[in-house]
Design a protein around this motif. Structure first.
Motif, PDB file in Angstrom:
ATOM      1  N   THR A 224     -13.153 -47.700  38.962  1.00 59.17           N
ATOM      2  CA  THR A 224     -13.605 -46.615  38.211  1.00 59.17           C
ATOM      3  C   THR A 224     -15.472 -47.352  37.517  1.00 59.17           C
ATOM      4  O   THR A 224     -15.679 -47.244  36.456  1.00 59.17           O
ATOM      5  N   LEU A 225     -15.464 -48.882  38.135  1.00 58.93           N
ATOM      6  CA  LEU A 225     -16.673 -49.485  37.449  1.00 58.93           C
ATOM      7  C   LEU A 225     -17.998 -49.588  38.535  1.00 58.93           C
ATOM      8  O   LEU A 225     -19.031 -49.833  38.291  1.00 58.93           O
ATOM      9  N   LYS A 226     -17.749 -49.195  39.810  1.00 62.18           N
ATOM     10  CA  LYS A 226     -18.487 -49.033  40.752  1.00 62.18           C
ATOM     11  C   LYS A 226     -20.152 -48.342  40.948  1.00 62.18           C
ATOM     12  O   LYS A 226     -20.788 -48.804  41.212  1.00 62.18           O
ATOM     13  N   GLY A 227     -20.450 -47.315  39.357  1.00 65.50           N
ATOM     14  CA  GLY A 227     -21.208 -46.702  39.119  1.00 65.50           C
ATOM     15  C   GLY A 227     -22.515 -47.922  38.336  1.00 65.50           C
ATOM     16  O   GLY A 227     -23.830 -47.995  37.718  1.00 65.50           O
ATOM     17  N   LEU A 228     -21.558 -49.262  37.882  1.00 67.91           N
ATOM     18  CA  LEU A 228     -21.894 -50.128  37.254  1.00 67.91           C
ATOM     19  C   LEU A 228     -21.928 -51.212  37.580  1.00 67.91           C
ATOM     20  O   LEU A 228     -22.786 -52.822  37.586  1.00 67.91           O
ATOM     21  N   LEU A 229     -21.151 -51.734  38.166  1.00 70.10           N
ATOM     22  CA  LEU A 229     -21.316 -53.113  39.245  1.00 70.10           C
ATOM     23  C   LEU A 229     -20.130 -52.830  40.673  1.00 70.10           C
ATOM     24  O   LEU A 229     -19.487 -52.651  40.048  1.00 70.10           O
ATOM     25  N   ASP A 230     -20.730 -53.716  41.398  1.00 67.19           N
ATOM     26  CA  ASP A 230     -20.183 -53.381  42.394  1.00 67.19           C
ATOM     27  C   ASP A 230     -19.088 -54.413  41.961  1.00 67.19           C
ATOM     28  O   ASP A 230     -19.095 -55.499  41.541  1.00 67.19           O
ATOM     29  N   SER A 231     -18.556 -54.553  43.675  1.00 64.79           N
ATOM     30  CA  SER A 231     -17.372 -55.730  44.311  1.00 64.79           C
ATOM     31  C   SER A 231     -17.533 -56.687  44.261  1.00 64.79           C
ATOM     32  O   SER A 231     -17.018 -58.508  43.082  1.00 64.79           O
TER      33      SER A 231
END
Length: 267
Positions: A224-231
């Motif tokens: 869900t956050l891949k557009g903002l923060l990577d792993s």
């Protein structure tokens, strides 16, 4: 008496409180005192207004329905501590009340269709507010007071608890209103924190992280956050990217927002 023959309007989401026992219990929970500054949103026909004025407090009310204005004026207009503001609470500038910081006590039987945006509008003025007591749909109060790990925990819980301590005081059945709503109601107390327990570097980024996380609440944060923060960034915030958003507490969301702030500014 004809002055009280006002029909509740569906477009305003009106359900008038009439149960004397419930009214007394709400007033006891608010426990207004002489000299305090009170603001009642949507007084309707004045079920709570009379008791609030009886405390000796200074009372402003905001009412949208023009048909209710003469009813309220005839009941309370002679009282010097009463001031009626006709208008939409969602657009009201609370600064015009000239209240001291952290002094305003807000009360309201809020129409269900505006309760969430109105709470956020009030939170943007949290510096003026000492506490808030609202009658809301029971499921909304359960979301406000929710804890991490359950289905009620979400954007509303997190963003309100960022600003306030939340207390679910008691439930109110449909029979306390005229007309009776199709849902149960509840009284909630919101007390703005004088010092935020988990202050974010950028409040707007916290809102963005929370909104993105819960847009697809069944998916993991990594997705869900891949557009903002990577792993790597999620892990750097001390959060397991394999978790679903409802498993995170407020402090974890603030750490994610601060990680995004650092990434955005290069700090």
């Amino acid at each position: 008496m004809s002055e009280y023959q006002h029909r509740a309007r569906k477009r305003f989401g009106q359900n008038f409180l009439h149960d004397a026992g419930v009214i007394h219990r709400i007033l006891r929970g608010i426990h207004a005192k002489e000299g305090e500054r009170l603001l009642e949103i949507g007084p309707g026909q004045g079920a709570l207004t009379e008791g609030l004025l009886g405390s000796g407090a200074q009372l402003d009310v905001i009412e949208l329905d023009l048909d209710l204005i003469p009813i309220l004026q005839s009941k309370f207009g002679h009282e010097p501590r009463f001031k009626l503001n006709q208008g939409d609470a969602l657009k009201f500038d609370f600064n015009q009340l000239n209240a001291e910081p952290h002094s305003l006590r807000v009360v309201g039987n809020l129409p269900y269709n505006i309760s969430t945006p109105l709470i956020f509008h009030l939170l943007s003025n949290a510096h003026l507010i000492r506490d808030m007591h609202f009658m809301l749909q029971k499921e909304v109060v359960e979301r406000l007071a929710a804890e991490p790990g359950g289905g009620d925990w979400g954007r509303l819980s997190i963003m309100v608890q960022y600003h306030c301590r939340v207390e679910h005081l008691f439930n109110v059945g449909p029979g306390a209103f005229n007309p009776p709503p199709k849902v149960d109601s509840a009284i909630v107390r919101l007390v703005p924190h004088e010092v935020l327990p988990h202050p974010a570097k950028d409040h707007r980024l916290l809102e963005r992280i929370v909104r993105e996380a819960f847009n697809q609440r069944r998916k993991t944060l990594r997705n869900t956050l891949k557009g903002l923060l990577d792993s790597h960034a999620i892990e750097a915030a001390g959060v397991d990217g394999g978790l679903r958003p409802e498993q995170l507490d407020l402090a974890a969301f603030v750490r994610l927002a601060d990680q995004l702030a650092e990434q955005t500014t290069g700090a």
